[in-house]
Write a protein that holds these residues in place. Sequence first.
Motif, PDB file in Angstrom:
ATOM      1  N   HIS A  38       0.692  -1.103   0.024  1.00 58.62           N
ATOM      2  CA  HIS A  38      -0.026  -0.061  -0.116  1.00 58.62           C
ATOM      3  C   HIS A  38       0.772   1.125   0.014  1.00 58.62           C
ATOM      4  O   HIS A  38       0.348   2.491   0.376  1.00 58.62           O
ATOM      5  CB  HIS A  38      -1.045   0.075   0.968  1.00 58.62           C
ATOM      6  N   TYR A  50      -7.863   0.054   0.575  1.00 50.90           N
ATOM      7  CA  TYR A  50      -7.872  -0.104   1.973  1.00 50.90           C
ATOM      8  C   TYR A  50      -8.456   1.025   2.884  1.00 50.90           C
ATOM      9  O   TYR A  50      -8.805   2.059   2.412  1.00 50.90           O
ATOM     10  CB  TYR A  50      -6.421  -0.656   2.603  1.00 50.90           C
ATOM     11  N   ASP A  96      -7.572  -3.952   4.453  1.00 49.29           N
ATOM     12  CA  ASP A  96      -7.609  -4.092   2.990  1.00 49.29           C
ATOM     13  C   ASP A  96      -8.712  -5.331   2.498  1.00 49.29           C
ATOM     14  O   ASP A  96      -8.944  -5.712   1.516  1.00 49.29           O
ATOM     15  CB  ASP A  96      -6.300  -4.125   2.138  1.00 49.29           C
TER      16      ASP A  96
END
Length: 191
Positions: free
Chosen positions: A40, A66, A79
Amino acid sequence: MKRLAATIPALVLILAGCSTADTSDEQSVEGAEGEFLAAHGLDGMEVPEMIDHLDRLGGQERPTSYMASIRSEELLFSDGEQDLALDMPDDLFYLSVAPYVNQTHDCYYHSLTTCQGELTGQDIQVRILDQASGEELVNDEVTTFDNGFAGFWLPRDVEGTIEITYDGLTGTSDFSTADDGATCLTDLRLA
């Protein structure tokens, strides 16, 4: 201590503010944590850096893969497949404030990925006082982020008042940086 929870639906994590954790194998937790953060774009950041980075995003820049939410003690991520809880600094509390004129939303725990305030990119004068000591914790002009919030790292265990002035309008609100304190302040109306 950093924890990686077993798969829990994101809504349960966000609403309940808790997760289960198995830290018996610290090495695998660190590996899974690192993979989650790397996936991420957050690897290499400390918790305050992650919060500062995410809280400044607005509109199309915000992640949709997420959820990220701030509690007094933890920064929570989900997520949909993995959930992660990272410890907040022991001596600091993050308070995100969205002053408003016409519209707001109810909020207690600030969502770095979904909360949206009314006043984006606006210069506001902020004064934050510790009610017990009278100490001025903040007295500064700041610009609200693209999400309409301004974030402040404050000492823990403070009961205080925040006063914001914008375009000739002023509003005040009480806050607490206790363990059960709100990390999202959206009731500060400017009039």
